[in-house]
Design a protein around this motif. Structure first.
Motif, PDB file in Angstrom:
ATOM      1  N   GLN A   9       0.846  -1.190   0.000  1.00  8.36           N
ATOM      2  CA  GLN A   9       0.000   0.000   0.000  1.00  8.36           C
ATOM      3  C   GLN A   9       0.883   1.241   0.000  1.00  8.36           C
ATOM      4  N   ALA A  10       0.458   2.245  -0.767  1.00  5.68           N
ATOM      5  CA  ALA A  10       1.223   3.488  -0.832  1.00  5.68           C
ATOM      6  C   ALA A  10       0.777   4.452   0.263  1.00  5.68           C
ATOM      7  N   GLU A  11       1.528   5.538   0.422  1.00  5.12           N
ATOM      8  CA  GLU A  11       1.166   6.630   1.298  1.00  5.12           C
ATOM      9  C   GLU A  11       1.089   7.903   0.453  1.00  5.12           C
ATOM     10  N   TYR A  12       0.249   8.844   0.852  1.00  8.46           N
ATOM     11  CA  TYR A  12       0.237  10.113   0.136  1.00  8.46           C
ATOM     12  C   TYR A  12       0.715  11.230   1.045  1.00  8.46           C
ATOM     13  N   SER A  13       1.404  12.176   0.429  1.00 14.01           N
ATOM     14  CA  SER A  13       2.068  13.233   1.188  1.00 14.01           C
ATOM     15  C   SER A  13       1.870  14.566   0.478  1.00 14.01           C
ATOM     16  N   PRO A  14       0.842  15.320   0.872  1.00  7.69           N
ATOM     17  CA  PRO A  14       0.613  16.617   0.225  1.00  7.69           C
ATOM     18  C   PRO A  14       1.781  17.571   0.444  1.00  7.69           C
ATOM     19  N   ASP A  15       2.007  18.444  -0.536  1.00  2.00           N
ATOM     20  CA  ASP A  15       3.014  19.494  -0.370  1.00  2.00           C
ATOM     21  C   ASP A  15       2.478  20.792  -0.934  1.00  2.00           C
ATOM     22  N   GLN A  16       3.290  21.855  -0.912  1.00  2.26           N
ATOM     23  CA  GLN A  16       2.756  23.164  -1.287  1.00  2.26           C
ATOM     24  C   GLN A  16       2.395  23.285  -2.764  1.00  2.26           C
ATOM     25  N   THR A  17       2.914  22.415  -3.612  1.00  5.62           N
ATOM     26  CA  THR A  17       2.538  22.500  -5.030  1.00  5.62           C
ATOM     27  C   THR A  17       1.130  21.971  -5.282  1.00  5.62           C
ATOM     28  N   ASN A  18       0.538  21.285  -4.292  1.00  9.85           N
ATOM     29  CA  ASN A  18      -0.796  20.697  -4.469  1.00  9.85           C
ATOM     30  C   ASN A  18      -1.920  21.692  -4.236  1.00  9.85           C
ATOM     31  N   GLY A  19      -1.708  22.661  -3.345  1.00 14.21           N
ATOM     32  CA  GLY A  19      -2.795  23.529  -2.924  1.00 14.21           C
ATOM     33  C   GLY A  19      -2.570  24.991  -3.256  1.00 14.21           C
ATOM     34  N   VAL A  20      -3.659  25.689  -3.594  1.00 13.39           N
ATOM     35  CA  VAL A  20      -3.617  27.133  -3.806  1.00 13.39           C
ATOM     36  C   VAL A  20      -4.689  27.757  -2.929  1.00 13.39           C
TER      37      VAL A  20
END
Length: 436
Positions: free
Chosen positions: A312-323
């Motif tokens: 199973q993978a993990e997801y890791s949001p960063d600043q390029t994902n959100g505005v």
């Protein structure tokens, strides 16, 4: 941004407003009008500013240019120097606000820009329902949306060199962390190639081997941690740090220069086969894409998801994902910012992801042609991925910095965990969170 990293407590202590870093229920409720937006309405004479990090300055270029052409608006990008996550709150504390800004859309990082006081609510925008399931879960604080999700969150998994795996006789991908360690030992014994490439020089990737092992922690652990009823010094966390140190670093499963090697070195090593595996997020793929073609990547690289006891993978949001869009007090600019987000995630979105070679965040918009197979594999893994601790904890301690101390003999695994706990408590106490 490459690293999913928390803001230091000093950002809180600076005070973005009179109620900065206070309880998250505090603050005003005024917001821009919600609902339908004409994405190409005339905006001639309207000027907007957008803050970006150094590594995301080029990302919105296509959307900005298309929007300017369609509406007559002008959007100027301003690069905030690294470390972005701590320099942005400092700049906001001086009283300066942009109209738009890249920002990590997680519950651990959104609070550092005081969304209730500073940001427009985006609950009912026309693009929200178009987002995928994982993407819809991001960008919210206390039940309100404050961030548009323009790119898919980074996915954590294992990049591997196909030739090295073939030479080592690896025919099936590991389905647990311990199986991956067994595969690593097999690779070392049969090929002499370093099984893992670790990045002590840039520090931030050091966290991923530990994070992958923390995936069996139940949601109740995170709920209790966020109420100060559990601790980062829990045996599962300490054992994960210890296993990384003893099995991989001290156990000879990493390359010899793991203390000083860089992120760029990691990409080169996986491509040229001087290392077999790299456990990292999607930014490694982007780094390799900057120097290699899709054809080269498909020929040399594979990718598989890994968690402590599952494939199973993990997801890791960063600043390029959100505005995010700011309350500036200027209704015309606030509405123009909303209009830009509607345009970006509406009629422009297929062209945007095609130009930037990105995986789509909207199930109804197909991925562009020409993506490397590693990108497609990650996109497929995202729907069942679990969040890293930056998603699950109220604030994310800089564990990678303590791990860097560990690899130089300055901290034990127990002390790494204690450093995470100390920082966690300090930040949440400064924010006025109940129980801290």
């Amino acid at each position: 941004m490459r690293r999913a990293v928390s803001v230091l407590v000093t950002a809180c202590l600076l005070g973005l407003t009179a109620t900065a870093c206070s309880d998250s229920t505090a603050g005003g409720t005024d917001a821009a009008p919600q609902g339908s937006v004409d994405p190409t309405a005339d905006l001639k004479g309207v000027k907007l500013t957008m803050w970006t990090a150094q590594n995301s300055v080029s990302q919105p270029k296509q959307a900005i240019e298309a929007f300017e052409k369609a509406t007559g608006a002008e959007i100027t990008t301003e690069v905030i120097p690294d470390p972005y996550e701590s320099n942005v709150p400092t700049k906001l504390a001086s009283g300066v606000k942009p109209d738009l800004m890249f920002w990590q859309p997680t519950g651990s990082t959104l609070p550092f820009v005081q969304p209730q006081q500073n940001l427009l609510q985006l609950d009912n925008e026309d693009w929200v329902s178009k987002l995928g399931k994982t993407e819809q879960s991001l960008g919210q604080v206390d039940g309100h949306r404050y961030a548009a999700i323009v790119t898919s969150p980074a996915v954590l998994g294992v990049y591997y060199n196909k030739d090295v795996f073939k030479k080592a006789g690896v025919t099936s991908m590991p389905k647990s962390y311990d199986e991956m360690l067994a595969t690593a030992a097999q690779i070392k014994a049969k090929t002499g190639v370093a099984p893992f490439f670790e990045v002590g020089g840039d520090k931030w990737p050091l966290q991923w081997q530990v994070q992958a092992q923390m995936t069996d922690l139940p949601q109740s652990f995170w709920d209790d941690l966020n109420k100060n009823k559990e601790s980062w010094t829990d045996k599962v966390v300490v054992d994960a740090i210890t296993k990384y140190k003893t099995k991989i670093l001290d156990g000879g499963l990493a390359q010899k220069n793991y203390k000083t090697a860089t992120f760029v070195d990691q990409g080169k090593a996986i491509m040229d086969g001087s290392a077999a595996m790299a456990l990292n997020v999607t930014s490694l793929q982007a780094q390799i894409q900057s120097t290699a073609s899709t054809e080269e990547m498909d020929q040399k690289l594979g990718w598989f998801p890994i968690a402590n006891s599952a494939a199973q993978a993990e997801y890791s949001p960063d600043q390029t994902n959100g505005v995010v869009a700011f309350k500036t007090g200027d209704t015309e600019r606030q509405n123009a910012a909303r209009q830009f987000l509607s345009f970006w995630l509406g009629q422009d979105y297929p062209e945007y992801i095609k130009t930037n070679k990105l995986v789509s965040v909207q199930p109804a918009v197909p991925n562009p042609a020409g993506l490397p197979q590693t990108a497609i594999a990650q996109a497929e893994a995202l729907s069942t991925a679990t969040g890293v601790f930056q998603v699950k904890a109220l604030t994310a301690p800089d564990m990678h910095l303590a791990l860097a101390d560990m690899i130089y003999g300055k901290k034990s695994p127990q002390q790494v965990a204690q450093a995470a706990q100390d920082q966690f408590e300090q930040i949440l106490k400064a924010r006025g969170v109940d129980g801290f």
